[in-house]
Design an enzyme around this catalytic site. Structure first.
Site, short mmCIF file in Angstrom:
data_model
loop_
_atom_site.label_atom_id
_atom_site.label_comp_id
_atom_site.label_asym_id
_atom_site.label_seq_id
_atom_site.Cartn_x
_atom_site.Cartn_y
_atom_site.Cartn_z
N GLU A 37 4.89 -3.07 12.62
CA GLU A 37 3.82 -2.08 12.40
C GLU A 37 2.71 -2.86 11.72
O GLU A 37 2.78 -3.18 10.54
CB GLU A 37 4.35 -0.93 11.54
N CYS A 83 -3.09 1.47 6.84
CA CYS A 83 -3.28 0.90 8.18
C CYS A 83 -3.80 1.94 9.16
O CYS A 83 -4.30 1.59 10.23
CB CYS A 83 -1.98 0.29 8.69
N ASN A 120 0.80 -1.23 0.00
CA ASN A 120 0.00 0.00 0.00
C ASN A 120 0.83 1.28 0.00
O ASN A 120 0.44 2.29 -0.55
CB ASN A 120 -1.03 -0.01 1.14
N GLU A 138 8.58 4.01 14.30
CA GLU A 138 9.30 4.48 13.12
C GLU A 138 9.15 5.99 13.03
O GLU A 138 8.06 6.51 13.22
CB GLU A 138 8.75 3.81 11.86
#
Length: 485
Positions: free
Chosen positions: A255, A289, A157, A463
């Protein structure tokens, strides 16, 4: 094929500075989701090729770890400049293989460059400590060192920016890496290899392998030469990688999935909330997400919000990402469309009312209409499951506590959003929501300066921000004695 992209469209693995094919000679087709046409092929690699890439990274680490922070910072600055110099070409390539609008792709490439620049700066700030010693004749030092070879597995994505958050801190820390991009969008991952090569990052520091996810993933997560694995993707796959990494006690950054709630209170600015809702829901056709999965709107403004959201959704221009003015491209594949249809059918069967969209788009293929469903209830599938498509279910609530409770009623805890004009409520709700990231009166909150990541089953580690480099470093304590002081 667009001319601009051809320089970055690599149909080979990058291992130890060499562009090579899979041992078997087998390939995977890469198609454009907007029209189903084949763009090209990439190697269908497995454990053997991955092992060689790990060994190349391990060999390169022996010398790369000795480079100075300033040298690595300069490398990353060059990489940032190369990305920005080629922003249009990289964005076209991204849109062709992923489907998102060219505007969004350019934004993603810009974000990739921004993360690289951030970590160019963080490379020089991996400070240690001199700790006051309890012994008169000893001194205590705490230093930071690169962990070694890191493995990075990324999704389809955001095939460029998800890598920037992993390659950036890895190089900044002095680590070498083996990258496995998603098979649907491998070219954006391979382009990172080409860019690193171009700016003079040493051979073997960045290696890219395409192919069978389970086979490559298993080698990366079990090979003892790999010291850290960083993964962005589903919670289901993340759990498998954590289990496999446990055998060699690797560092892991995960993640994972999300189920983002978007709360709108009676005292909110409705127009601002709708604007934020469109951005937080339909970006990348709902395939992120951190996309809103569930809207919770207080009863006093429920009807007005639903009406405005439906009208705004109907205005979105759907089409192939390379067309001018397109705001929403296709979904990644047919399977994604079928999943979205399941959610819509489930909601309708349980009393949900489709007030915008609800069907495949007249363009055909994997295009789907931006969809708003009113009268959503907790029994519907999307209360617990991630939609990953352009469907906005809107739940009604009466009291603040009820909204926070429903928002937290999920095993996920990545991102959440809420809109209110009340300062006290802003703090109460922000502190009550169990999520790694909270947007208050904002629908887009990601930036390199801030730590990105979730809690609960949405992941481990962060991150971006100063926290983004920490998992790429080991802490070493040194006690120097016999000083005769």
């Amino acid at each position: 094929m667009l001319k601009k992209t051809s320089h970055f469209l690599r149909e080979a693995n990058l291992i130890g500075g060499e562009w090579v094919q899979a041992d078997s000679g087998q390939t995977i087709d890469v198609t454009n989701p907007a029209n189903g046409q084949k763009i090209g092929v990439v190697p269908k690699s497995g454990a053997a090729e991955t092992r060689r890439a790990i060994e190349a990274a391990h060999e390169a680490f022996k010398t790369f770890r000795k480079t100075t922070a300033l040298e690595r910072s300069k490398m990353l600055r060059k990489l940032h400049d190369a990305i920005m110099d080629n922003q249009d070409a990289l964005a076209e390539l991204l849109t062709m293989e992923q489907g998102k609008s060219l505007t969004e792709s350019k934004g993603e490439i810009g974000a990739s460059a921004a993360y690289i620049l951030w970590f160019a700066e963080e490379a020089r700030r991996t400070y240690g400590d001199v700790v006051p010693s309890p012994w008169a004749d000893r001194r205590i030092l705490v230093t930071k060192e690169p962990v070694g070879v890191i493995a990075a597995i990324t999704p389809w994505n955001f095939p460029s920016s998800m890598l920037s958050r992993k390659i950036g801190p890895a190089i900044a820390a002095g680590c070498t890496s083996v990258i496995k991009p998603a098979s649907q969008t491998p070219y954006s991952g391979l382009a990172w290899g080409a860019l690193c090569e171009e700016v003079g990052i040493p051979k073997g520091v960045v290696n890219v392998v395409t192919g069978a996810a389970s086979e490559i993933g298993k080698e990366l997560s079990t090979n003892p030469l790999v010291k850290k694995i960083t993964f962005t993707g589903s919670t289901e796959v993340g759990k498998i990688l954590i289990q496999q990494s446990a055998l060699t006690v690797k560092k892991v950054s995960m993640e994972l999935g999300g189920n983002a709630p978007f709360l709108v209170f009676d005292d909110a600015d409705i127009d601002r909330a709708v604007e934020g809702a469109i951005a937080a829901k339909y970006r990348n056709s709902g395939q992120t997400c951190v996309c809103t999965n569930r809207f919770f709107v207080q009863s006093g403004i429920y009807d007005a919000f639903v009406d405005k959201l439906a009208k705004a959704s109907n205005k979105l221009k759907v089409g192939p990402g390379l067309e001018v003015g397109v705001q929403q491209g296709p979904l990644i594949d047919e399977k994604a469309v079928e999943k979205v249809e399941e959610f819509v059918a489930d909601a309708k069967s349980k009393g949900g009312k489709v007030v915008a969209g609800g069907n495949r788009h007249q363009l055909g293929g994997s295009f789907f209409e931006p969809t708003v469903i009113a009268d959503a209830t907790p029994e519907m599938k999307f209360m617990k499951e991630e939609i990953f498509g352009p469907v906005a279910p809107v739940f009604r609530f009466e009291k603040e506590e009820e909204a926070v409770e429903m928002a937290n009623d999920t095993e996920f805890g990545l991102a959440c959003y809420f809109y209110t004009g009340d300062l006290g409520r802003a703090f109460r709700v922000m502190e009550g929501l169990k999520y790694g990231m909270v947007g208050v009166n904002e629908g887009i909150i990601t930036t390199p300066e801030a730590p990105f990541g979730g809690v609960k089953e949405s992941g481990l580690g962060r991150e971006g921000g100063r926290q983004g480099i920490e998992d790429y470093l080991d802490t070493k304590y040194v006690c120097i004695g016999g000083l005769g002081l």
